[in-house]
Design an enzyme around this catalytic site. Sequence first.
Site, PDB file in Angstrom:
ATOM      1  N   ASP A  89      68.045-137.832  17.362  1.00  0.00           N
ATOM      2  CA  ASP A  89      66.741-137.921  16.697  1.00  0.00           C
ATOM      3  C   ASP A  89      66.897-138.318  15.236  1.00  0.00           C
ATOM      4  O   ASP A  89      67.768-137.789  14.537  1.00  0.00           O
ATOM      5  CB  ASP A  89      66.092-136.525  16.702  1.00  0.00           C
ATOM      6  CG  ASP A  89      64.855-136.457  17.561  1.00  0.00           C
ATOM      7  OD1 ASP A  89      64.275-137.520  17.877  1.00  0.00           O
ATOM      8  OD2 ASP A  89      64.476-135.332  17.928  1.00  0.00           O
ATOM      9  N   LYS A 119      66.283-141.773  18.360  1.00  0.00           N
ATOM     10  CA  LYS A 119      64.880-141.576  18.785  1.00  0.00           C
ATOM     11  C   LYS A 119      64.003-141.465  17.535  1.00  0.00           C
ATOM     12  O   LYS A 119      64.415-140.854  16.548  1.00  0.00           O
ATOM     13  CB  LYS A 119      64.740-140.318  19.650  1.00  0.00           C
ATOM     14  CG  LYS A 119      63.282-140.022  20.030  1.00  0.00           C
ATOM     15  CD  LYS A 119      63.159-139.042  21.181  1.00  0.00           C
ATOM     16  CE  LYS A 119      63.308-137.603  20.794  1.00  0.00           C
ATOM     17  NZ  LYS A 119      62.331-137.095  19.808  1.00  0.00           N
ATOM     18  N   GLU A 121      59.859-140.704  16.336  1.00  0.00           N
ATOM     19  CA  GLU A 121      58.484-140.319  16.686  1.00  0.00           C
ATOM     20  C   GLU A 121      57.571-141.484  16.323  1.00  0.00           C
ATOM     21  O   GLU A 121      57.486-141.886  15.160  1.00  0.00           O
ATOM     22  CB  GLU A 121      58.106-139.014  15.971  1.00  0.00           C
ATOM     23  CG  GLU A 121      58.906-137.853  16.534  1.00  0.00           C
ATOM     24  CD  GLU A 121      58.443-136.478  16.087  1.00  0.00           C
ATOM     25  OE1 GLU A 121      57.366-136.356  15.481  1.00  0.00           O
ATOM     26  OE2 GLU A 121      59.179-135.512  16.365  1.00  0.00           O
ATOM     27  N   GLU A 188      55.395-136.310  25.020  1.00  0.00           N
ATOM     28  CA  GLU A 188      55.397-134.847  24.848  1.00  0.00           C
ATOM     29  C   GLU A 188      53.974-134.285  24.834  1.00  0.00           C
ATOM     30  O   GLU A 188      53.082-134.810  24.143  1.00  0.00           O
ATOM     31  CB  GLU A 188      56.111-134.472  23.529  1.00  0.00           C
ATOM     32  CG  GLU A 188      56.081-132.968  23.285  1.00  0.00           C
ATOM     33  CD  GLU A 188      57.065-132.472  22.237  1.00  0.00           C
ATOM     34  OE1 GLU A 188      57.827-133.292  21.684  1.00  0.00           O
ATOM     35  OE2 GLU A 188      57.048-131.256  21.979  1.00  0.00           O
TER      36      GLU A 188
HETATM   37  O1  KIV Z   1      63.697-132.545  19.169  1.00  0.00           O
HETATM   38  C1  KIV Z   1      63.587-132.430  20.391  1.00  0.00           C
HETATM   39  O2  KIV Z   1      64.167-131.561  21.052  1.00  0.00           O
HETATM   40  C2  KIV Z   1      62.724-133.389  21.076  1.00  0.00           C
HETATM   41  C3  KIV Z   1      62.342-133.050  22.476  1.00  0.00           C
HETATM   42  C4  KIV Z   1      61.283-132.015  22.423  1.00  0.00           C
HETATM   43  C5  KIV Z   1      61.928-134.235  23.242  1.00  0.00           C
HETATM   44  O3  KIV Z   1      62.309-134.342  20.509  1.00  0.00           O
END
Ligand code: KIV
Length: 276
Positions: A89, A119, A121, A188
């Site tokens: 992320d 990833k 958002e 989500e």
């Molecule tokens: O940070 C995380 O764990 C996520 C999941 C909730 C998809 O983005």
Amino acid sequence: MSAQRESQSRLAAPDINAMKGKTPIVCLTAYTAPMAELLDPVCDILLVGDSVGMVLHGLDNTVGVTLEMMILHGQAVMRGSRRAMVVVDMPFGSYEGDRRTAYANAVRVMKETGAQAIKIESGAAVADTIAFLVERGVPVMGHVGLRPQSVLVDGRFRARGRTNSEHDDVMEEARAAQAAGAFAIVVEGVAETLARNLTSELEVPTIGIGASPACDGQVLVLDDMLGLFDWTPKFVRRYADLRSEIDRAVRAYAADVRDRRFPGEAETYRLAPKRA
Ligand code: KIV
């Protein structure tokens, strides 16, 4: 050469992309090397989620998570795994400004962890950034619906897509992420109708969390499904009750120490017997 062999044996963005409509994609969050080692043979994707801030660092939300934290946990998960795709992320503040800063931060994550993708958002405002990154060789997973990094704007974690206008907004965000080149999209906290519409319209896989069975894959926060927290959201199924198990083990240890039953003979070193 060995690094090349290593990367060939890992799942990567095109493999996940090709699972759409065939095999459900199995994804869990992972933050440490020992857990990654346990999950690796079973999961398609290990997500180093910024949920690490709440799960392991005791933060109230993900806003305080830093790039350094994500890199440290990304490195640990890469060390513990060999086969699953590792996605890291991008934390709050590392990609929403100008595209070049987003690119520099994404490249840091990719180079310093060796992960296969990042990833983001994906509100409408970052679609251009996703395109900028993908065109420059950074595989991007999108994330629509409930976006935890926006919690201070939204006021709370709240399911999305229950009204017509929210439904249309999330559809638009996902379309924009796909058009920008995202290889898969986390969905989500959305109503089932929205998840179903996203999954049937999009060409890229949807990976749901609190988004009904109508997705191409599922992801859960590992510590939630292992029962490490007192409270979990409605959409979590607990596959273990590790909180009770840890409580039982720690109490047994403390009682043994206090009653001088631990350490015992089996756990004690003795002088080596003298040689004749
Ligand atoms: O940070 C995380 O764990 C996520 C999941 C909730 C998809 O983005």
